[in-house]
Design a protein around this motif. Structure first.
Motif, PDB file in Angstrom:
ATOM      1  N   GLU A   1      27.825  29.406  50.405  1.00  0.00           N
ATOM      2  CA  GLU A   1      27.195  28.721  51.543  1.00  0.00           C
ATOM      3  C   GLU A   1      26.832  27.287  51.184  1.00  0.00           C
ATOM      4  O   GLU A   1      26.928  26.375  51.995  1.00  0.00           O
ATOM      5  CB  GLU A   1      25.946  29.490  51.981  1.00  0.00           C
ATOM      6  CG  GLU A   1      25.283  28.957  53.247  1.00  0.00           C
ATOM      7  CD  GLU A   1      26.152  29.087  54.478  1.00  0.00           C
ATOM      8  OE1 GLU A   1      25.869  28.359  55.475  1.00  0.00           O
ATOM      9  OE2 GLU A   1      27.120  29.890  54.472  1.00  0.00           O
TER      10      GLU A   1
ATOM     11  N   CYS B   1      17.916  32.432  53.095  1.00  0.00           N
ATOM     12  CA  CYS B   1      18.272  32.857  51.746  1.00  0.00           C
ATOM     13  C   CYS B   1      17.643  34.232  51.464  1.00  0.00           C
ATOM     14  O   CYS B   1      16.463  34.462  51.817  1.00  0.00           O
ATOM     15  CB  CYS B   1      17.777  31.852  50.714  1.00  0.00           C
ATOM     16  SG  CYS B   1      18.558  30.221  50.893  1.00  0.00           S
TER      17      CYS B   1
ATOM     18  N   CYS C   1      17.585  37.951  48.629  1.00  0.00           N
ATOM     19  CA  CYS C   1      17.894  38.489  47.298  1.00  0.00           C
ATOM     20  C   CYS C   1      18.831  39.690  47.443  1.00  0.00           C
ATOM     21  O   CYS C   1      19.128  40.127  48.552  1.00  0.00           O
ATOM     22  CB  CYS C   1      16.610  38.880  46.569  1.00  0.00           C
ATOM     23  SG  CYS C   1      15.821  40.368  47.262  1.00  0.00           S
ATOM     24  N   ILE C   2      19.237  40.278  46.324  1.00  0.00           N
ATOM     25  CA  ILE C   2      20.205  41.380  46.360  1.00  0.00           C
ATOM     26  C   ILE C   2      19.636  42.613  47.052  1.00  0.00           C
ATOM     27  O   ILE C   2      20.348  43.387  47.707  1.00  0.00           O
ATOM     28  CB  ILE C   2      20.681  41.723  44.909  1.00  0.00           C
ATOM     29  CG1 ILE C   2      21.847  42.698  44.936  1.00  0.00           C
ATOM     30  CG2 ILE C   2      19.513  42.244  44.087  1.00  0.00           C
ATOM     31  CD1 ILE C   2      23.100  42.080  45.505  1.00  0.00           C
TER      32      ILE C   2
ATOM     33  N   GLU D   1      19.619  34.636  45.638  1.00  0.00           N
ATOM     34  CA  GLU D   1      20.953  34.212  45.210  1.00  0.00           C
ATOM     35  C   GLU D   1      22.029  34.480  46.254  1.00  0.00           C
ATOM     36  O   GLU D   1      23.209  34.286  46.012  1.00  0.00           O
ATOM     37  CB  GLU D   1      21.320  34.893  43.895  1.00  0.00           C
ATOM     38  CG  GLU D   1      21.188  36.407  43.935  1.00  0.00           C
ATOM     39  CD  GLU D   1      21.419  37.047  42.567  1.00  0.00           C
ATOM     40  OE1 GLU D   1      21.940  36.332  41.682  1.00  0.00           O
ATOM     41  OE2 GLU D   1      21.090  38.227  42.395  1.00  0.00           O
ATOM     42  N   LEU D   2      21.597  34.921  47.449  1.00  0.00           N
ATOM     43  CA  LEU D   2      22.528  35.173  48.554  1.00  0.00           C
ATOM     44  C   LEU D   2      22.048  34.455  49.808  1.00  0.00           C
ATOM     45  O   LEU D   2      20.885  34.067  49.905  1.00  0.00           O
ATOM     46  CB  LEU D   2      22.639  36.680  48.822  1.00  0.00           C
ATOM     47  CG  LEU D   2      23.136  37.546  47.656  1.00  0.00           C
ATOM     48  CD1 LEU D   2      22.957  39.023  47.983  1.00  0.00           C
ATOM     49  CD2 LEU D   2      24.601  37.250  47.344  1.00  0.00           C
TER      50      LEU D   2
ATOM     51  N   CYS E   1      22.093  34.811  54.090  1.00  0.00           N
ATOM     52  CA  CYS E   1      22.383  35.599  55.294  1.00  0.00           C
ATOM     53  C   CYS E   1      22.796  34.631  56.399  1.00  0.00           C
ATOM     54  O   CYS E   1      21.965  33.880  56.911  1.00  0.00           O
ATOM     55  CB  CYS E   1      21.164  36.417  55.712  1.00  0.00           C
ATOM     56  SG  CYS E   1      21.438  37.329  57.266  1.00  0.00           S
TER      57      CYS E   1
ATOM     58  N   THR F   1      19.801  42.848  50.961  1.00  0.00           N
ATOM     59  CA  THR F   1      21.077  43.220  51.599  1.00  0.00           C
ATOM     60  C   THR F   1      21.183  44.719  51.856  1.00  0.00           C
ATOM     61  O   THR F   1      22.079  45.163  52.586  1.00  0.00           O
ATOM     62  CB  THR F   1      22.249  42.785  50.716  1.00  0.00           C
ATOM     63  OG1 THR F   1      22.180  43.451  49.457  1.00  0.00           O
ATOM     64  CG2 THR F   1      22.226  41.281  50.502  1.00  0.00           C
TER      65      THR F   1
ATOM     66  N   VAL G   1      26.469  38.422  54.858  1.00  0.00           N
ATOM     67  CA  VAL G   1      25.818  37.827  53.691  1.00  0.00           C
ATOM     68  C   VAL G   1      26.888  37.307  52.734  1.00  0.00           C
ATOM     69  O   VAL G   1      27.883  37.995  52.459  1.00  0.00           O
ATOM     70  CB  VAL G   1      24.915  38.845  52.973  1.00  0.00           C
ATOM     71  CG1 VAL G   1      24.287  38.242  51.725  1.00  0.00           C
ATOM     72  CG2 VAL G   1      23.838  39.361  53.911  1.00  0.00           C
ATOM     73  N   VAL G   2      26.678  36.105  52.242  1.00  0.00           N
ATOM     74  CA  VAL G   2      27.624  35.489  51.311  1.00  0.00           C
ATOM     75  C   VAL G   2      26.850  34.957  50.108  1.00  0.00           C
ATOM     76  O   VAL G   2      25.633  34.752  50.185  1.00  0.00           O
ATOM     77  CB  VAL G   2      28.411  34.334  51.981  1.00  0.00           C
ATOM     78  CG1 VAL G   2      29.252  34.841  53.145  1.00  0.00           C
ATOM     79  CG2 VAL G   2      27.458  33.238  52.440  1.00  0.00           C
ATOM     80  N   PRO G   3      27.546  34.753  48.987  1.00  0.00           N
ATOM     81  CA  PRO G   3      26.854  34.171  47.815  1.00  0.00           C
ATOM     82  C   PRO G   3      26.266  32.802  48.158  1.00  0.00           C
ATOM     83  O   PRO G   3      26.836  32.045  48.955  1.00  0.00           O
ATOM     84  CB  PRO G   3      27.969  34.041  46.775  1.00  0.00           C
ATOM     85  CG  PRO G   3      28.978  35.061  47.169  1.00  0.00           C
ATOM     86  CD  PRO G   3      28.928  35.129  48.666  1.00  0.00           C
ATOM     87  N   LEU G   4      25.150  32.523  47.531  1.00  0.00           N
ATOM     88  CA  LEU G   4      24.453  31.258  47.808  1.00  0.00           C
ATOM     89  C   LEU G   4      25.353  30.061  47.515  1.00  0.00           C
ATOM     90  O   LEU G   4      25.371  29.077  48.256  1.00  0.00           O
ATOM     91  CB  LEU G   4      23.186  31.186  46.943  1.00  0.00           C
ATOM     92  CG  LEU G   4      22.053  30.284  47.459  1.00  0.00           C
ATOM     93  CD1 LEU G   4      21.528  30.800  48.779  1.00  0.00           C
ATOM     94  CD2 LEU G   4      20.931  30.225  46.432  1.00  0.00           C
TER      95      LEU G   4
END
Length: 535
Positions: A181, A160, A162-163, A151-152, A154, A166, A175-178
């Motif tokens: 992006e 892509c 996961c939590i 869900e994130l 890089c 990170t 890293v930003v929310p999917l």
């Protein structure tokens, strides 16, 4: 009826075996099988026997169709759930027609429609599973290392995550929310699509341009064909007419000769007849025994009969010398008229490509004088002090400011009153600082006048031109793609010379050389003239 109860039936039990869709007005036939009312009716309409499509039981008469209320209710409930569309996530459990998924399970890694989602909402063991909005390809949406939803994003590694990623492998990364992006990339795709659409539009316009060029080419071809047919038809008619006239002339001379000969022969035959008659009388008299009669008739019979002196009379064969030559000369005159008409039409067409030129002072040799409007050039008596820039000619030449690297262009130059000049086009890379041989292999396509009346084309080898009239205005036409440079006597509407089969790969510049003033005899300027279209 509850959703749980509907799960007791398989999905295929809601489908008609004929159309393979959810029942519409389901009916039951005597053997117990169910069909859409319309489907079974059409099936029996097409067959002689009333037979069940499933078990093949045959009925003596067409059965009365009764609505199956249970199936109707079940089908109605099933139809309330939306069938999955191409852009939507389908239920992984449905067989046959896939219904739209309402949720996806991150534990089962499957997506479920309303019916098949029921266990996750009612069973205690399944209630603990994490449900999310429907996601296609759930396995690909999970982190292989941490078994968590990706869900994130890089931005550092462009992948892509996961939590848990990170706080481990991507701890210091950007890293930003999917979704963020996704929105950014979607905007980029929109920009890319706009660029693609622009490229498509440019290519569509190019297709239209090419089609238009083909149409223009066809118009030119049709016009040229019509002109050619007209000229050759006139020439053919002229040849046939000249041939007929030649034959008639020869035949008339021969007829007169034969008539004269016939007159002489007739006259001679009459004299022969008279002489034969006299001969008979003389012979008869010579055999006479009557002395008195012979003596009395002798004087009249012995005298020469009244005949013509044929000594100098002859029948001379007619002279045909010059007859054919005169006919050919007449034909040449006709051809010349047709050629002039053709060149006039040709000149009118090339004038449609007229361009406006001005002389470039940065290319002019220091001895040359250019008018303020850049339309005239002649040679002066004083060498100006000008910078020796790379574009400037060492010899007495000048180019136009305008250059051409495609298509067609035409311009006219007044040469009236001059005893020498040189005109044409040159390629951009010619050597401007030395003395060159003006020939195509060196980048020059020009014609010239020398010594008042010596015209020539600067080909290799040079071609001496024999012109019927002295041009006062010269038209220059170039077709870049065709590799053609043609020169016209504008006032006479006559072609002077053409360079054909040229291979142009650089910019072409119109070229002007007024030559030296020749003790004042060649002081008149070369003038770039506005085009007055030929009528």
């Amino acid at each position: 009826m509850s959703a749980a109860a509907s799960c007791l039936l398989t999905e295929n039990q809601f489908l008609c075996s004929i159309c393979r869709n959810v029942f519409t007005d389901p009916v039951t036939i005597p053997c117990g099988h169910n069909f859409c009312k319309t489907c079974i009716a059409k099936h029996w309409d097409k067959n002689v026997q009333c037979q069940c499509p499933n078990c093949k039981e045959v009925f003596d008469s067409r059965p009365h169709l009764r609505v199956n209320t249970f199936i109707s209710e079940m089908a109605a409930h099933s139809s309330e759930q939306q069938v999955s569309k191409p852009a939507e996530v389908p239920c992984d459990v449905c067989t046959g027609t896939k219904l739209k998924a309402l949720k996806s399970c991150l534990v089962c890694l499957e997506s479920y429609c309303e019916t098949h989602l029921e266990p996750h909402l009612t069973r205690s063991g399944l209630k603990r599973h994490q449900l999310i909005d429907p996601v296609e390809n759930l396995e690909g949406s999970m982190c292989l290392k941490h078994d968590k939803l990706l869900e994130l994003f890089c931005k550092t590694d462009q992948t892509c995550v996961c939590i848990l990623c990170t706080v481990s492998d991507h701890k210091t990364h950007n890293v930003v929310p999917l979704k963020e992006e996704y929105e950014g990339k979607k905007a980029e795709l929109g920009k890319t699509d706009a660029e693609i659409q622009q490229m498509i539009q440019k290519r569509r316009l190019k297709i239209e341009e090419i089609k238009h060029s083909v149409e223009l080419s066809k118009e030119d071809a049709d016009r040229e064909t019509a002109d050619g047919v007209q000229v050759f038809t006139a020439l053919k008619e002229s040849v046939e007419r000249s041939q007929a006239e030649l034959i008639d002339t020869i035949k008339e001379k021969q007829r007169k000769t034969e008539k004269q000969a016939e007159g002489f022969i007739k006259e001679l035959e009459q004299e022969i007849s008279e002489l034969k008659k006299r001969s008979t009388e003389v012979e008869k008299l010579s055999q006479s025994e009557d002395h008195l009669h012979l003596l009395q008739s002798f004087t009249s019979l012995n005298a020469a009969p009244p005949t013509k002196d044929w000594t100098e009379v002859t029948v001379r064969p007619p002279s045909f010398e010059g007859t054919v030559r005169r006919a050919v000369n007449q034909l040449e005159e006709t051809l010349s008229k047709q050629m002039k008409k053709l060149f006039k039409a040709e000149l009118k067409r090339v004038q449609q490509s007229a361009v406006d030129l001005t002389l470039d002072p940065d290319t002019a040799n220091p001895w040359l004088i250019l008018s303020d409007d850049g339309k005239q050039v002649n040679c002066g008596n004083v060498r100006k002090n000008l910078p020796n820039n790379p574009e400037r000619f060492y010899c007495g030449n000048v180019l136009s400011k305008q250059s051409f690297s495609s298509g067609r262009f035409y311009y006219e130059v007044q040469v009236e009153g001059k005893t020498g000049w040189n005109l044409g086009v040159v390629r951009e890379s010619i050597n401007r600082k030395g003395v060159n041989t003006l020939a195509p292999q060196n980048g020059y396509w020009t014609i010239c006048l020398r010594n008042e009346n010596e015209y020539g084309a600067r080909a290799d080898p040079a071609v001496r031109l024999s012109l019927k009239s002295r041009p006062e205005k010269v038209g220059v036409f170039v077709d870049y793609e065709e590799g053609l440079v043609s020169f016209y006597d504008v006032d006479a509407a006559a072609l002077i010379y053409s360079f054909t089969g040229c291979c142009f790969t650089e910019k072409l510049y119109p070229y002007f050389s007024p030559f030296n003033i020749d003790a004042g005899k060649n002081s008149a300027p070369l003038i770039i003239s506005p085009v007055n279209y030929t009528e």
